[in-house]
Design a protein around this motif. Structure first.
Motif, PDB file in Angstrom:
ATOM      1  N   LEU A  10       0.818  -1.223   0.000  1.00  0.00           N
ATOM      2  CA  LEU A  10       0.000   0.000   0.000  1.00  0.00           C
ATOM      3  C   LEU A  10       0.850   1.270   0.000  1.00  0.00           C
ATOM      4  N   LEU A  11       2.123   1.153   0.386  1.00  0.00           N
ATOM      5  CA  LEU A  11       2.987   2.340   0.427  1.00  0.00           C
ATOM      6  C   LEU A  11       4.199   2.181  -0.498  1.00  0.00           C
ATOM      7  N   ALA A  12       4.052   1.371  -1.523  1.00  0.00           N
ATOM      8  CA  ALA A  12       5.178   1.135  -2.442  1.00  0.00           C
ATOM      9  C   ALA A  12       5.666   2.447  -3.031  1.00  0.00           C
ATOM     10  N   GLY A  13       6.980   2.654  -3.007  1.00  0.00           N
ATOM     11  CA  GLY A  13       7.576   3.843  -3.606  1.00  0.00           C
ATOM     12  C   GLY A  13       7.494   5.088  -2.746  1.00  0.00           C
ATOM     13  N   ARG A  14       6.939   4.974  -1.559  1.00  0.00           N
ATOM     14  CA  ARG A  14       6.797   6.165  -0.705  1.00  0.00           C
ATOM     15  C   ARG A  14       7.951   6.236   0.289  1.00  0.00           C
ATOM     16  N   ILE A  15       8.368   7.444   0.633  1.00  0.00           N
ATOM     17  CA  ILE A  15       9.305   7.678   1.730  1.00  0.00           C
ATOM     18  C   ILE A  15       8.462   8.071   2.935  1.00  0.00           C
ATOM     19  N   ALA A  16       8.648   7.354   4.062  1.00  0.00           N
ATOM     20  CA  ALA A  16       7.833   7.595   5.254  1.00  0.00           C
ATOM     21  C   ALA A  16       8.706   8.066   6.400  1.00  0.00           C
ATOM     22  N   GLN A  75       7.486  -0.888  11.238  1.00  0.00           N
ATOM     23  CA  GLN A  75       7.415  -2.282  10.782  1.00  0.00           C
ATOM     24  C   GLN A  75       6.285  -2.484   9.770  1.00  0.00           C
ATOM     25  N   VAL A  76       5.113  -1.932  10.086  1.00  0.00           N
ATOM     26  CA  VAL A  76       3.952  -2.102   9.192  1.00  0.00           C
ATOM     27  C   VAL A  76       4.174  -1.354   7.865  1.00  0.00           C
ATOM     28  N   PHE A  77       4.735  -0.140   7.943  1.00  0.00           N
ATOM     29  CA  PHE A  77       4.942   0.650   6.717  1.00  0.00           C
ATOM     30  C   PHE A  77       6.042   0.028   5.849  1.00  0.00           C
ATOM     31  N   ALA A  78       7.072  -0.546   6.477  1.00  0.00           N
ATOM     32  CA  ALA A  78       8.132  -1.224   5.710  1.00  0.00           C
ATOM     33  C   ALA A  78       7.548  -2.452   5.005  1.00  0.00           C
ATOM     34  N   ARG A  79       6.711  -3.181   5.694  1.00  0.00           N
ATOM     35  CA  ARG A  79       6.022  -4.339   5.102  1.00  0.00           C
ATOM     36  C   ARG A  79       5.244  -3.932   3.856  1.00  0.00           C
ATOM     37  N   GLU A  80       4.708  -2.701   3.870  1.00  0.00           N
ATOM     38  CA  GLU A  80       3.889  -2.218   2.755  1.00  0.00           C
ATOM     39  C   GLU A  80       4.706  -1.476   1.700  1.00  0.00           C
ATOM     40  N   GLY A  81       6.026  -1.592   1.772  1.00  0.00           N
ATOM     41  CA  GLY A  81       6.855  -1.103   0.679  1.00  0.00           C
ATOM     42  C   GLY A  81       7.434   0.279   0.820  1.00  0.00           C
ATOM     43  N   ALA A  82       7.227   0.926   1.977  1.00  0.00           N
ATOM     44  CA  ALA A  82       7.791   2.267   2.165  1.00  0.00           C
ATOM     45  C   ALA A  82       9.269   2.187   2.532  1.00  0.00           C
ATOM     46  N   ALA A  83      10.019   3.224   2.159  1.00  0.00           N
ATOM     47  CA  ALA A  83      11.371   3.431   2.687  1.00  0.00           C
ATOM     48  C   ALA A  83      11.223   4.264   3.951  1.00  0.00           C
ATOM     49  N   ILE A  84      11.812   3.784   5.058  1.00  0.00           N
ATOM     50  CA  ILE A  84      11.535   4.369   6.367  1.00  0.00           C
ATOM     51  C   ILE A  84      12.648   5.308   6.825  1.00  0.00           C
ATOM     52  N   ALA A  85      12.272   6.532   7.203  1.00  0.00           N
ATOM     53  CA  ALA A  85      13.148   7.446   7.943  1.00  0.00           C
ATOM     54  C   ALA A  85      12.693   7.385   9.391  1.00  0.00           C
ATOM     55  N   ASN A 114      17.082  11.387  -1.266  1.00  0.00           N
ATOM     56  CA  ASN A 114      16.961  12.103  -2.537  1.00  0.00           C
ATOM     57  C   ASN A 114      15.507  12.419  -2.888  1.00  0.00           C
ATOM     58  N   GLY A 115      14.770  12.833  -1.867  1.00  0.00           N
ATOM     59  CA  GLY A 115      13.369  13.212  -2.064  1.00  0.00           C
ATOM     60  C   GLY A 115      12.710  13.432  -0.715  1.00  0.00           C
ATOM     61  N   LEU A 116      11.617  14.167  -0.735  1.00  0.00           N
ATOM     62  CA  LEU A 116      10.915  14.448   0.520  1.00  0.00           C
ATOM     63  C   LEU A 116       9.978  13.300   0.894  1.00  0.00           C
ATOM     64  N   PRO A 117       9.783  13.086   2.190  1.00  0.00           N
ATOM     65  CA  PRO A 117       8.773  12.105   2.602  1.00  0.00           C
ATOM     66  C   PRO A 117       7.379  12.586   2.180  1.00  0.00           C
ATOM     67  N   THR A 118       6.561  11.678   1.662  1.00  0.00           N
ATOM     68  CA  THR A 118       5.162  12.026   1.373  1.00  0.00           C
ATOM     69  C   THR A 118       4.215  11.332   2.339  1.00  0.00           C
ATOM     70  N   VAL A 119       4.808  10.634   3.305  1.00  0.00           N
ATOM     71  CA  VAL A 119       4.042  10.017   4.377  1.00  0.00           C
ATOM     72  C   VAL A 119       4.770  10.343   5.675  1.00  0.00           C
ATOM     73  N   ALA A 120       4.021  10.751   6.707  1.00  0.00           N
ATOM     74  CA  ALA A 120       4.654  11.000   8.008  1.00  0.00           C
ATOM     75  C   ALA A 120       3.711  10.581   9.126  1.00  0.00           C
ATOM     76  N   VAL A 121       4.282  10.004  10.168  1.00  0.00           N
ATOM     77  CA  VAL A 121       3.527   9.702  11.389  1.00  0.00           C
ATOM     78  C   VAL A 121       4.276  10.324  12.564  1.00  0.00           C
ATOM     79  N   ASN A 122       3.605  11.200  13.287  1.00  0.00           N
ATOM     80  CA  ASN A 122       4.195  11.865  14.447  1.00  0.00           C
ATOM     81  C   ASN A 122       3.797  11.132  15.717  1.00  0.00           C
ATOM     82  N   SER A 123       4.711  10.259  16.165  1.00  0.00           N
ATOM     83  CA  SER A 123       4.429   9.429  17.344  1.00  0.00           C
ATOM     84  C   SER A 123       5.289   9.809  18.542  1.00  0.00           C
ATOM     85  N   ALA A 124       6.282  10.679  18.365  1.00  0.00           N
ATOM     86  CA  ALA A 124       7.109  11.095  19.499  1.00  0.00           C
ATOM     87  C   ALA A 124       6.217  11.721  20.558  1.00  0.00           C
TER      88      ALA A 124
END
Ligand code: NAD
Length: 251
Positions: free
Chosen positions: A3-9, A24-34, A83-93
């Motif tokens: 569901l998040l293939a190609g996205r930077i999160a 873990q869930v976002f990586a499973r769905e294909g995101a590159a995780i910051a 080499n690109g901006l995240p288009t997905v973000a979760v603020n959990s701090a």
């Protein structure tokens, strides 16, 4: 493809609990995780445990979300690392410093507001400024609030105020950024099994659990799956909502 293939999160609070489960869930769905945390070692440990389905390496970053300079550096560092901006973000701090209101010090009040509310504001603002200035569309931000922000909670005047503030921030950002193609939503976890709640005495846990219609605490993965829905295009017409993931508590 997930569901998040190609996205930077970009995930804050990624070194523990809900933030780690989101990674873990976002990586499973294909995101590159910051993976961002004040505790760099904890963020590193999170990254080491992730599966890689995106072909792009996940990376950890150390930042203090309550400091504007740290946050603006963070966005630039993530941008150059991927080499690109995240288009997905979760603020959990987030943090707690509980105490009854009548006894609460000004320091405790300010500290919790600084991390939970101002920190969420600073990350939303810095990321959205960058997205708008580069005309990047189709982004989704999820801010972790709390059911305490809706209902209040004994001993949490500072925390509940910060989390209610996150809801107001989220709804306003959603209105202001909708035409830029940025959606902003909040998730309100109930009582969830993480290091944050580990310290709660068993007696209190039992009392709270009795109030939960589903009769149990939540797992961080269950919060993360709700974040996934709001982060992905499955929720393409949803912005400004406060989604409760609390087993029916105070619904
Ligand atoms: P946690 O303590 O396990 O994780 C929070 C993480 O945030 C930690 O790794 C910590 O190092 C990091 N952090 C703290 N201050 C920071 C700062 N200034 N900059 C960057 N990182 C910082 O907590 P959790 O239970 O996973 O909570 C995650 C979010 O969910 C928080 O916002 C919390 O308020 C919210 N929440 C938790 C529950 C629950 O029952 N656990 C319920 C409702 C909401």
């Amino acid at each position: 493809a997930g569901l998040l293939a190609g996205r930077i999160a970009l995930i804050t609070g990624a070194g523990s609990g809900i933030g780690r489960a989101v990674c873990q869930v976002f990586a499973r769905e294909g995101a590159a995780i910051a993976a961002v945390d004040l505790n760099k070692d904890a963020a590193n440990t999170t990254v080491q445990g992730l599966t890689n389905t995106s072909g792009i390496s996940h990376q950890s970053f150390c930042a203090d979300v309550s400091a504007s300079g740290s946050v603006s550096d963070l966005i630039q560092n993530v941008r150059s690392a991927f080499n690109g901006l995240p288009t997905v973000a979760v603020n959990s701090a987030g943090i707690t410093q509980d105490g009854f209101m009548l006894k609460m010090s000004e320091e405790k009040f300010d500290k919790v507001i600084a991390v939970n509310l101002k920190g969420t504001f600073l990350v939303n603002q810095a990321l959205c400024r960058a997205l708008v200035s580069e005309n990047v569309r189709n982004a989704s931000i999820v801010n972790i609030s709390s059911i305490s922000g809706k209902a209040g909670n004994l001993g949490q005047a500072n925390y509940a105020a910060s989390k209610a503030g996150v809801i107001g921030l989220t709804k306003t950002a959603a209105i202001e950024l909708a035409k830029q193609g940025i959606r902003v939503n909040a998730v309100l976890p109930g009582f969830t099994v993480t290091p944050m709640t580990d310290a709660v005495p068993d007696k209190v846990k039992q009392m709270v659990t009795m109030l939960i219609p589903m009769g149990r605490m939540g797992q961080p993965e269950e919060i993360a799956e709700a974040c996934l829905f709001l982060a992905s295009d499955r929720s393409s017409y949803i912005t400004g909502v406060a989604l409760e993931v609390a087993g029916g508590l105070y619904a």
